[in-house]
Design a protein around this motif. Structure first.
Motif, PDB file in Angstrom:
ATOM      1  N   GLY A  72      -5.895   0.480 -12.924  1.00 39.25           N
ATOM      2  CA  GLY A  72      -5.122  -0.810 -12.878  1.00 39.25           C
ATOM      3  C   GLY A  72      -5.360  -1.503 -11.403  1.00 39.25           C
ATOM      4  O   GLY A  72      -5.610  -0.724 -10.372  1.00 39.25           O
ATOM      5  N   VAL A  73      -5.396  -2.787 -11.368  1.00 34.19           N
ATOM      6  CA  VAL A  73      -5.789  -3.447  -9.967  1.00 34.19           C
ATOM      7  C   VAL A  73      -4.517  -3.364  -9.196  1.00 34.19           C
ATOM      8  O   VAL A  73      -3.232  -3.428  -9.431  1.00 34.19           O
ATOM      9  N   PRO A  74      -4.677  -2.654  -7.731  1.00 34.39           N
ATOM     10  CA  PRO A  74      -3.590  -2.222  -6.979  1.00 34.39           C
ATOM     11  C   PRO A  74      -2.846  -3.537  -6.414  1.00 34.39           C
ATOM     12  O   PRO A  74      -3.324  -4.736  -6.269  1.00 34.39           O
ATOM     13  N   LEU A  75      -1.384  -3.293  -6.482  1.00 35.49           N
ATOM     14  CA  LEU A  75      -0.615  -4.477  -6.114  1.00 35.49           C
ATOM     15  C   LEU A  75      -0.174  -4.329  -4.495  1.00 35.49           C
ATOM     16  O   LEU A  75       0.290  -5.159  -4.014  1.00 35.49           O
ATOM     17  N   GLU A  76      -0.058  -3.037  -3.954  1.00 44.16           N
ATOM     18  CA  GLU A  76       0.058  -2.737  -2.595  1.00 44.16           C
ATOM     19  C   GLU A  76      -0.864  -2.821  -1.772  1.00 44.16           C
ATOM     20  O   GLU A  76      -1.906  -2.326  -1.910  1.00 44.16           O
ATOM     21  N   ARG A  77      -0.349  -3.597  -0.713  1.00 36.68           N
ATOM     22  CA  ARG A  77      -1.450  -3.656   0.402  1.00 36.68           C
ATOM     23  C   ARG A  77      -1.876  -2.263   0.919  1.00 36.68           C
ATOM     24  O   ARG A  77      -1.235  -1.213   0.918  1.00 36.68           O
ATOM     25  N   GLY A  78      -3.117  -1.952   1.139  1.00 38.20           N
ATOM     26  CA  GLY A  78      -3.715  -0.824   1.577  1.00 38.20           C
ATOM     27  C   GLY A  78      -4.116   0.124   0.531  1.00 38.20           C
ATOM     28  O   GLY A  78      -4.802   1.094   0.592  1.00 38.20           O
ATOM     29  N   SER A  79      -3.732  -0.326  -0.751  1.00 41.39           N
ATOM     30  CA  SER A  79      -3.917   0.587  -1.958  1.00 41.39           C
ATOM     31  C   SER A  79      -5.450   0.396  -2.239  1.00 41.39           C
ATOM     32  O   SER A  79      -5.963  -0.751  -2.378  1.00 41.39           O
ATOM     33  N   ARG A  80      -6.069   1.487  -2.721  1.00 39.21           N
ATOM     34  CA  ARG A  80      -7.584   1.505  -3.175  1.00 39.21           C
ATOM     35  C   ARG A  80      -7.701   2.244  -4.362  1.00 39.21           C
ATOM     36  O   ARG A  80      -6.929   3.206  -4.807  1.00 39.21           O
ATOM     37  N   ARG A  81      -8.736   1.574  -5.338  1.00 43.32           N
ATOM     38  CA  ARG A  81      -8.678   2.171  -6.700  1.00 43.32           C
ATOM     39  C   ARG A  81     -10.234   1.925  -6.979  1.00 43.32           C
ATOM     40  O   ARG A  81     -10.833   1.346  -6.740  1.00 43.32           O
ATOM     41  N   VAL A 137      -0.782 -10.953  -9.683  1.00 41.82           N
ATOM     42  CA  VAL A 137      -1.755 -10.568  -8.544  1.00 41.82           C
ATOM     43  C   VAL A 137      -2.020 -11.620  -7.585  1.00 41.82           C
ATOM     44  O   VAL A 137      -2.541 -12.641  -7.914  1.00 41.82           O
ATOM     45  N   ARG A 138      -1.660 -11.353  -6.329  1.00 33.22           N
ATOM     46  CA  ARG A 138      -1.986 -12.471  -5.291  1.00 33.22           C
ATOM     47  C   ARG A 138      -2.527 -11.703  -4.076  1.00 33.22           C
ATOM     48  O   ARG A 138      -1.817 -10.678  -3.566  1.00 33.22           O
ATOM     49  N   GLY A 139      -3.216 -12.379  -3.522  1.00 30.12           N
ATOM     50  CA  GLY A 139      -3.929 -11.855  -2.260  1.00 30.12           C
ATOM     51  C   GLY A 139      -5.246 -11.471  -1.875  1.00 30.12           C
ATOM     52  O   GLY A 139      -6.201 -11.768  -2.495  1.00 30.12           O
ATOM     53  N   ASP A 140      -5.606 -10.579  -0.873  1.00 30.45           N
ATOM     54  CA  ASP A 140      -7.077 -10.489  -0.474  1.00 30.45           C
ATOM     55  C   ASP A 140      -7.447  -9.131  -1.237  1.00 30.45           C
ATOM     56  O   ASP A 140      -6.733  -8.094  -0.802  1.00 30.45           O
ATOM     57  N   ARG A 156      -6.355  -5.350   0.786  1.00 30.31           N
ATOM     58  CA  ARG A 156      -6.545  -5.140   2.279  1.00 30.31           C
ATOM     59  C   ARG A 156      -5.258  -5.795   2.942  1.00 30.31           C
ATOM     60  O   ARG A 156      -5.027  -5.219   3.984  1.00 30.31           O
ATOM     61  N   PHE A 157      -4.846  -7.025   2.644  1.00 38.09           N
ATOM     62  CA  PHE A 157      -3.949  -7.682   3.197  1.00 38.09           C
ATOM     63  C   PHE A 157      -2.555  -7.735   2.663  1.00 38.09           C
ATOM     64  O   PHE A 157      -2.469  -7.347   1.473  1.00 38.09           O
ATOM     65  N   ASP A 158      -1.369  -8.243   3.381  1.00 37.56           N
ATOM     66  CA  ASP A 158      -0.186  -8.433   2.726  1.00 37.56           C
ATOM     67  C   ASP A 158      -0.108  -9.687   1.691  1.00 37.56           C
ATOM     68  O   ASP A 158      -1.188 -10.494   1.546  1.00 37.56           O
TER      69      ASP A 158
END
Ligand code: MN
Length: 166
Positions: A72-81, A137-140, A156-158
């Motif tokens: 799944g698409v990561p929702l937390e900053r810094g998370s990689r999938r 999902v929102r963000g960079d 990558r970002f908050d």
């Protein structure tokens, strides 16, 4: 551009699957218009195939560039999938939900998990950075090609789109 859908069509029998066939030039009904600063629409589909995964699709040059994201698409900053590049899909897939019948490619239920639009921050071969603006999902997000059909999808970002992590 039609050629980009060749692999999509070759894998499907449109007499059997409810999935859309032709590319649809008009905007799908669920968004009135693309906001001025947006570069395209996106959808994330929850796909209950043999292995559950999520499909991220970005509108690009009249098709949907696609990746399957097993966790799944990561929702937390810094998370990689891991994201596995898959065949381009027609624009009509932006609002596709349904049951792909047994025996057909990708058999199983498809649900729209999120959708919205995106802005392209940077793009070069093997590297794509976008801001996704959806309901969940929102963000960079950064997509980096790591070899073969494998990419890394990195949030990558908050949430505020603020400071880079590194
Ligand atoms: Mn899928």
């Amino acid at each position: 551009m039609d050629d980009r859908l060749k692999a999509y069509r070759q894998r499907r029998d449109f007499h059997r699957t409810p999935e859309p066939d032709e590319p649809e030039p008009g905007a799908p009904g669920w968004l009135p218009a693309l906001p001025a600063l947006a570069d395209g629409r996106f959808v994330i589909q929850e796909h209950h195939a043999r292995r559950l995964h999520w499909d991220l699709r970005l509108e690009e040059d009249g098709v949907l560039r696609s990746w399957a994201v097993p966790k799944g698409v990561p929702l937390e900053r810094g998370s990689r999938r891991l994201a596995v590049a898959t065949e381009d899909h027609p624009l009509g897939y932006l609002d596709f939900e349904g049951e792909i019948p047994p025996g057909q490619y990708g058999a199983g239920r498809v649900l729209v998990w999120d959708r919205g639009y995106y802005r392209r921050v940077a793009a070069r071969p093997g590297r794509l950075e976008v801001i996704l603006i959806g309901q969940r999902v929102r963000g960079d997000y950064l997509l980096v090609h790591t070899g073969g059909d494998r990419w890394l999808l990195w949030k990558r970002f908050d949430e505020a789109g603020g400071q880079a992590e590194d």
